[in-house]
Design an enzyme around this catalytic site. Structure first.
Site, mmCIF file in Angstrom:
data_model
loop_
_atom_site.group_PDB
_atom_site.id
_atom_site.type_symbol
_atom_site.label_atom_id
_atom_site.label_comp_id
_atom_site.label_asym_id
_atom_site.label_seq_id
_atom_site.Cartn_x
_atom_site.Cartn_y
_atom_site.Cartn_z
ATOM 1 N N LYS A 1 0.823 -1.196 0.000
ATOM 2 C CA LYS A 1 0.000 0.000 0.000
ATOM 3 C C LYS A 1 0.865 1.256 0.000
ATOM 4 O O LYS A 1 0.434 2.331 -0.376
ATOM 5 C CB LYS A 1 -0.876 0.036 1.269
ATOM 6 N N GLY A 2 2.117 1.098 0.468
ATOM 7 C CA GLY A 2 2.958 2.266 0.746
ATOM 8 C C GLY A 2 3.142 3.235 -0.399
ATOM 9 O O GLY A 2 3.143 4.447 -0.192
ATOM 10 N N LYS B 1 17.234 3.729 0.607
ATOM 11 C CA LYS B 1 18.051 3.549 1.816
ATOM 12 C C LYS B 1 19.285 2.739 1.425
ATOM 13 O O LYS B 1 19.415 1.573 1.782
ATOM 14 C CB LYS B 1 17.205 2.815 2.859
ATOM 15 N N ARG C 1 0.876 6.374 7.837
ATOM 16 C CA ARG C 1 0.969 6.555 6.386
ATOM 17 C C ARG C 1 0.480 7.934 5.961
ATOM 18 O O ARG C 1 0.913 8.475 4.953
ATOM 19 C CB ARG C 1 0.113 5.507 5.654
ATOM 20 N N GLU D 1 8.013 2.556 -6.332
ATOM 21 C CA GLU D 1 8.197 2.015 -4.978
ATOM 22 C C GLU D 1 8.216 3.138 -3.953
ATOM 23 O O GLU D 1 8.643 4.263 -4.253
ATOM 24 C CB GLU D 1 9.539 1.269 -4.903
ATOM 25 N N ASP E 1 15.053 -0.761 0.338
ATOM 26 C CA ASP E 1 15.834 -0.947 1.557
ATOM 27 C C ASP E 1 16.922 -2.002 1.250
ATOM 28 O O ASP E 1 17.961 -1.681 0.693
ATOM 29 C CB ASP E 1 14.849 -1.378 2.647
HETATM 30 P P1 IMP Z 1 13.348 -4.241 0.810
HETATM 31 O O1 IMP Z 1 14.153 -4.550 2.050
HETATM 32 O O2 IMP Z 1 14.121 -3.359 -0.143
HETATM 33 O O3 IMP Z 1 12.855 -5.503 0.163
HETATM 34 O O4 IMP Z 1 12.087 -3.400 1.275
HETATM 35 C C1 IMP Z 1 11.005 -4.059 1.854
HETATM 36 C C2 IMP Z 1 9.968 -3.158 2.405
HETATM 37 O O5 IMP Z 1 10.342 -2.843 3.742
HETATM 38 C C3 IMP Z 1 9.678 -1.818 1.788
HETATM 39 O O6 IMP Z 1 8.877 -1.857 0.629
HETATM 40 C C4 IMP Z 1 8.926 -1.163 2.942
HETATM 41 O O7 IMP Z 1 7.574 -1.572 2.954
HETATM 42 C C5 IMP Z 1 9.629 -1.721 4.155
HETATM 43 N N1 IMP Z 1 10.580 -0.753 4.747
HETATM 44 C C6 IMP Z 1 11.908 -0.744 4.665
HETATM 45 N N2 IMP Z 1 12.430 0.305 5.344
HETATM 46 C C7 IMP Z 1 11.376 0.973 5.852
HETATM 47 C C8 IMP Z 1 11.257 2.169 6.662
HETATM 48 O O8 IMP Z 1 12.224 2.850 7.031
HETATM 49 N N3 IMP Z 1 9.975 2.536 6.967
HETATM 50 C C9 IMP Z 1 8.874 1.849 6.578
HETATM 51 N N4 IMP Z 1 8.945 0.739 5.827
HETATM 52 C C10 IMP Z 1 10.189 0.302 5.468
#
Ligand code: IMP
Length: 176
Positions: free
Chosen positions: A44-45, A132, A166, A100, A104
């Site tokens: 949803k983000g 990030k 959110r 996206e 992260d």
């Molecule tokens: P990934 O680690 O790149 O696969 O990211 C996975 C998901 O982790 C992202 O789409 C976000 O939903 C969540 N996420 C990662 N870091 C944060 C943060 O700092 N705040 C909120 N959600 C996060």
């Protein structure tokens, strides 16, 4: 709006976010000039970012949504993700931009790119609101980004903590 007590500090204000999205929208419009673009939002983000970004893009856009669920709820041990709601339409021959909220570890984007690439789009690229980079575990090619952020947990503008925050119009670091 007074920040809730769980907020440590505001990283990007509403004004900074709107200004940066306008620039990125212009960058995207130029990169895909003369073409039609399909924006794919990951629920949803990224919905908050998607609606602002789509309005900042001046070429014709279509939108579609998918949702993913993670097998692991532990942020320290990111798990495998799977598509829990698929797109409504085919991607064949389309110029596709995956929108996206945050990249992260890069695991989600890597999985989605791999899955979507199998659907014969004409092109496929990633646009993320936040990047990030210090937390990256796998290579995740990001073509457009609004902001790079440090290794802190952030909320607002679509990003949640246990489904809350959110709706904050800014991006803030959580007290965790
Ligand atoms: P990934 O680690 O790149 O696969 O990211 C996975 C998901 O982790 C992202 O789409 C976000 O939903 C969540 N996420 C990662 N870091 C944060 C943060 O700092 N705040 C909120 N959600 C996060």
């Amino acid at each position: 709006m007074t920040p809730p007590p769980e907020i440590e500090k505001i990283l990007f204000t509403e004004e900074q976010i709107q200004a940066r999205i306008k620039d990125v929208g212009a960058e995207i419009s130029e990169a895909y000039a003369g073409r039609e673009l399909k924006l794919i939002s990951v629920l949803k983000g990224s919905v908050f970012f998607l609606t602002a970004l789509a309005r900042a893009i001046t070429i014709p856009v279509k939108i579609d949504f998918l949702a993913i669920s993670s097998f692991s709820s532990n942020r320290a041990a990111p798990g495998v993700v799977r598509i829990s709601k698929d797109l409504d339409e085919s991607l064949e021959g389309e110029d596709v931009l995956l929108v996206e909220d945050i990249v992260d570890t890069g695991l989600t984007v890597r999985y989605l790119l791999h899955t979507l690439a199998g659907r014969q789009p004409n092109s496929l690229a990633v646009c993320t609101f936040l990047d990030k980079t210090p937390r990256r575990l796998v290579q995740a090619p990001v073509r457009f980004r609004c902001f790079e952020i440090p290794d802190r947990f952030v909320v607002g503008f679509g990003l949640d903590y246990n489904q809350l925050y959110r709706n904050l119009p800014y991006v803030a670091v959580m007290k965790l």
